[in-house]
Design an enzyme around this catalytic site. Structure first.
Site, mmCIF file in Angstrom:
data_model
loop_
_atom_site.group_PDB
_atom_site.id
_atom_site.type_symbol
_atom_site.label_atom_id
_atom_site.label_comp_id
_atom_site.label_asym_id
_atom_site.label_seq_id
_atom_site.Cartn_x
_atom_site.Cartn_y
_atom_site.Cartn_z
ATOM 1 N N ARG A 1 0.844 -1.188 0.000
ATOM 2 C CA ARG A 1 0.000 0.000 0.000
ATOM 3 C C ARG A 1 0.881 1.238 0.000
ATOM 4 O O ARG A 1 1.878 1.317 0.717
ATOM 5 C CB ARG A 1 -0.913 0.020 1.237
ATOM 6 C CG ARG A 1 -1.993 -1.056 1.228
ATOM 7 C CD ARG A 1 -3.063 -0.748 0.193
ATOM 8 N NE ARG A 1 -4.093 -1.777 0.160
ATOM 9 C CZ ARG A 1 -4.071 -2.811 -0.675
ATOM 10 N NH1 ARG A 1 -3.055 -2.963 -1.512
ATOM 11 N NH2 ARG A 1 -5.066 -3.684 -0.679
ATOM 12 N N HIS B 1 0.340 0.175 -10.119
ATOM 13 C CA HIS B 1 -0.452 -0.763 -9.317
ATOM 14 C C HIS B 1 -0.899 -1.962 -10.153
ATOM 15 O O HIS B 1 -2.097 -2.249 -10.274
ATOM 16 C CB HIS B 1 -1.666 -0.043 -8.716
ATOM 17 C CG HIS B 1 -2.162 -0.691 -7.452
ATOM 18 N ND1 HIS B 1 -2.760 -0.001 -6.431
ATOM 19 C CD2 HIS B 1 -2.147 -1.989 -7.043
ATOM 20 C CE1 HIS B 1 -3.098 -0.828 -5.455
ATOM 21 N NE2 HIS B 1 -2.743 -2.055 -5.803
ATOM 22 N N GLU C 1 -2.220 7.670 -5.176
ATOM 23 C CA GLU C 1 -2.466 7.171 -6.534
ATOM 24 C C GLU C 1 -3.972 7.162 -6.821
ATOM 25 O O GLU C 1 -4.780 7.028 -5.895
ATOM 26 C CB GLU C 1 -1.907 5.746 -6.679
ATOM 27 C CG GLU C 1 -2.581 4.719 -5.782
ATOM 28 C CD GLU C 1 -1.980 3.328 -5.904
ATOM 29 O OE1 GLU C 1 -2.757 2.397 -6.170
ATOM 30 O OE2 GLU C 1 -0.761 3.171 -5.719
#
Length: 352
Positions: free
Chosen positions: A264, A313, A293
């Site tokens: 994370r 991601h 993000e």
């Protein structure tokens, strides 16, 4: 259908593809309402359609809060997310309303472990800089030098026979990453996990024997930062781990060390990491996640650092993994609605 023949309204915030949508469509009990676009579900559409739903399948981008749950009303029984994380779901609200929450753990372990190793290699071997050089058409004008574009080697060598790999968090993904690193000749595995959890000496000894390592050891975070040649951040998000990788930790790391974050973005203080890279406290960083993000522009301090490799991601982005995640999300929803066992249910018993 219930005993009266009523169908259950289910809202699906993203088309899950023919293999998985067919699983949902095959259930005559379900009345599907599916976001029609190949894009993130618009909040206004979700708010408009959630009323009276029995279940909803959401993505990480869909915030499940009191506002949405109020709009859904008392008919809502289950929230199923196509993700291993569930920070976008207000668990306290879900628990208070007696909802079931499904998620997709375990299925992405191998994909995330693969990407973690890729990021370590890319960051250590100046992969981002090298790719950029070629893509900008400047390979031909680049002046070769004996130590140009060199970086620390991940594998052991005769001159450097010790490699210590560190893990902040030592769950399934970390242990799968460790297994992938063994052929590089690593000698030590260090990890730091939840301070309240006791060391598992038997497990650690078994892992060391299995992988032919000199040691697998639980250490405090100071030793982890000082000793790790590569430090993998693979811990859960939340308040307890917010900015756990900060300036204090980064200053203790080796100048040749690599930081990898595939968990994370909130675990890493971006400004502190940018400063560490800029001033040479560590060698490089490989990131799949960044705090804030997807609002990561070319002006972001980490994007400006040439030794920081950032991908958007994509740790779970293999065809096999995403299919399994979508399937699990559908199975969780169906199980909750029809009274069957949910394959992966978030435990809300501790939430108050």
């Amino acid at each position: 259908m219930d005993s009266s023949g009523r169908r259950f309204k289910v809202v699906v915030c993203r088309n899950l593809g023919p293999d998985v949508m067919s699983i949902l469509e095959a259930r005559p009990e379900l009345d599907l309402v599916v976001w029609p676009q190949d894009s993130a579900c618009e909040r206004s559409w979700l708010m408009e359609n959630i009323s009276g739903a029995t279940g909803v399948i959401v993505m990480l981008t869909d915030k499940v809060n009191a506002e949405l749950l109020d709009k859904a009303g008392p008919s809502l029984k289950v929230v199923s997310t196509m993700s291993v994380g569930y920070e976008h779901i207000d668990l306290k609200e879900a628990a208070q309303r007696g909802l079931k929450v499904g998620y997709t753990p375990d299925v992405l372990t191998d994909a995330v472990a693969d990407l973690s190793v890729m990021l370590a290699l890319m960051a250590g071997r100046n992969g981002g800089t090298g790719v950029d050089l070629v893509q900008r058409g400047q390979w031909g004008t680049f002046s070769w030098a004996p130590f140009g574009l060199c970086g620390p080697q991940l594998s052991t060598t005769a001159a450097s026979p010790t490699r210590k790999i560190g893990f902040l968090g030592f769950g399934r993904i970390a242990q799968a990453t460790l297994a992938r690193l063994v052929p590089f000749g690593i000698t030590h595995c260090l990890y730091s996990s939840n301070p309240s959890s006791l060391p598992n000496h038997a497990r650690d000894a078994a892992l060391a024997k299995q992988h032919k390592l000199q040691a697998v050891s639980k250490v405090d975070i100071d030793e982890l930062s000082r000793e790790s040649d590569v430090l993998f951040v693979l811990a859960p998000g939340g308040g307890e781990t917010y900015h756990i990788v900060n300036e204090t930790l980064l200053r203790k790391m080796k100048r040749t060390s690599i930081l990898v974050n595939a968990s994370r973005g909130t675990l890493v203080d971006s400004d502190a990491l940018a400063k560490a890279l800029r001033e040479g406290w560590i060698w490089g960083a490989g990131l799949d996640v960044v705090e804030g993000e997807p609002n990561v522009t070319i002006d972001h301090p980490l994007v400006k650092e040439p030794r920081c490799v950032i991908v958007p991601h994509i740790a779970s982005a293999t065809l096999e993994t995403r299919l399994e995640m979508a399937t699990r999300a559908a199975q969780n929803l169906i199980g909750a609605i029809l009274g069957w066992e949910m394959p992966s249910q978030v435990n809300l018993s501790h939430v108050s």
